[in-house]
Enzyme design. Structure first.
Site: not given
Ligand code: PBG
Ligand code: ZN
Length: 321
Positions: A191, A244
């Site tokens: 991620k 992601k």
């Molecule tokens: C939480 C999380 C996030 C997303 C999914 N779970 C945001 C982040 O890490 O700041 C992003 C999903 C999206 O932008 O559609 N950890």
């Molecule tokens: Zn988070």
């Protein structure tokens, strides 16, 4: 080569096919509302009250969607995210509602603390030599409590998204010792710290109040490190790995195939918002752009795609058949 592309021949050689069962629909549930509320930065998506979930799950199931990913917006936030593992927490209640209304719908839950902490970071924070930051091991205990409470409520798949070291091993151990051997872990294993999460932070009310997420999420510049992260999570017992965002990270996704696990890709809020905004201006054809983006994510290696387009795409795929 063009012999192969004659209209009657072409369908015989389609290498990648998108199916409705590849799609996972994210669902935001807000404990503080009584009627669904539009999310302006993710146009066409809503925050739902818990009571509306039986109807929503029926609708998604009828559209051919097999799985949902739940995000909760709690009434109260605090320093240590206690609402995230409460038995009557928003996600815990939501899982029970969905599982009793539509038992065949696979329920995945996002396991993270950023929607539940008053500082907006993904776990427990404290002072480090570089100033305040997310603390790794104290946050692991929190993730285990959240994951176990989701499993207790009936979640099929827990999806830790905090990018802590050791999160998969810790959660696997906690699930197993609580008797939840059958619950899968879909790790947000690679991620990235991405600008494309912007609209989500409005939706989940999870913007941070200091620093940023770059001490735990990956740099978009780093492919080797992204591979190492997923490889570690595979070794710790992840059942499904995830990349992601999706669209700009297809090279990462295709490299992960050698790890031999099912792969998921998350087409995030900013990727959705870009297509929506351009389509609204008449600059691109929404349906074609969506189906193209999803097909390309499949082609790169995703078995599952988490996307805000899930319901619309399922409808379009029906029409194409
Ligand atoms: C939480 C999380 C996030 C997303 C999914 N779970 C945001 C982040 O890490 O700041 C992003 C999903 C999206 O932008 O559609 N950890
Ligand atoms: Zn988070």
């Amino acid at each position: 080569m063009r012999r192969m592309r004659r209209e009657v021949i072409r369908p015989l050689f389609e290498e990648t096919r998108l199916r409705k069962s590849d799609l996972v629909a994210p669902v935001f549930i807000d404990e503080t509302i009584t009627a669904r509320a539009p999310i302006s930065a993710i146009p066409g998506q809503f925050r739902y009250p818990v009571e509306s979930l039986p109807a929503l799950s029926g609708r998604l199931r009828d559209a051919g969607i097999r799985a949902v990913m739940l995000f909760g917006i709690p009434a109260e936030k605090d320093e240590s995210a206690t609402a995230a593992y409460a038995d009557d927490g928003v996600v815990q209640r939501s899982v029970r509602e969905i599982k009793s209304a539509a038992p065949a719908l696979v329920v995945c839950t996002d396991v993270c603390a950023c929607g539940y902490t008053d500082h907006g970071h993904c776990g427990i924070t404290g002072m480090t030599r570089d100033g305040p930051d997310l603390l790794n091991d104290p946050s692991l205990d929190l993730m285990c409590r959240i994951a176990v409470s989701h499993a207790e409520s009936g979640a099929d798949i827990v999806a830790p998204s905090c990018m802590l070291d050791g999160m998969v091993a810790a959660i696997r151990e906690a699930l197993d010792s609580a008797g939840h051997q059958h619950v899968l872990i879909m790790s947000y294993s690679s991620k990235f710290a991405s600008a494309y999460y912007g609209p989500f932070r409005e939706a989940a009310d999870s913007a941070y109040t200091f620093g940023d997420r770059r001490t735990y999420q990956l740099s978009p510049a780093n492919a080797r490190e992204a591979f190492a992260e997923s490889e570690l999570d595979a070794g710790e017992g992840a059942d499904i790995l995830m990349v992601k965002p999706a669209g700009h990270y297809l090279d990462i996704l295709s490299h992960l195939k050698v790890l031999g696990l099912p792969l998921a890709a998350y087409q995030v809020s900013g990727e959705y918002a870009q297509i929506k905004a351009a389509a609204e201006r008449g600059w691109i054809n929404e349906r074609e752009a969506v189906l193209e983006s999803l097909t390309c994510i499949r082609r790169a290696g995703a078995d599952l795609i988490i996307t805000y387009f899930a319901e619309d795409a399922a409808g379009w795929l029906d029409e194409e058949q």
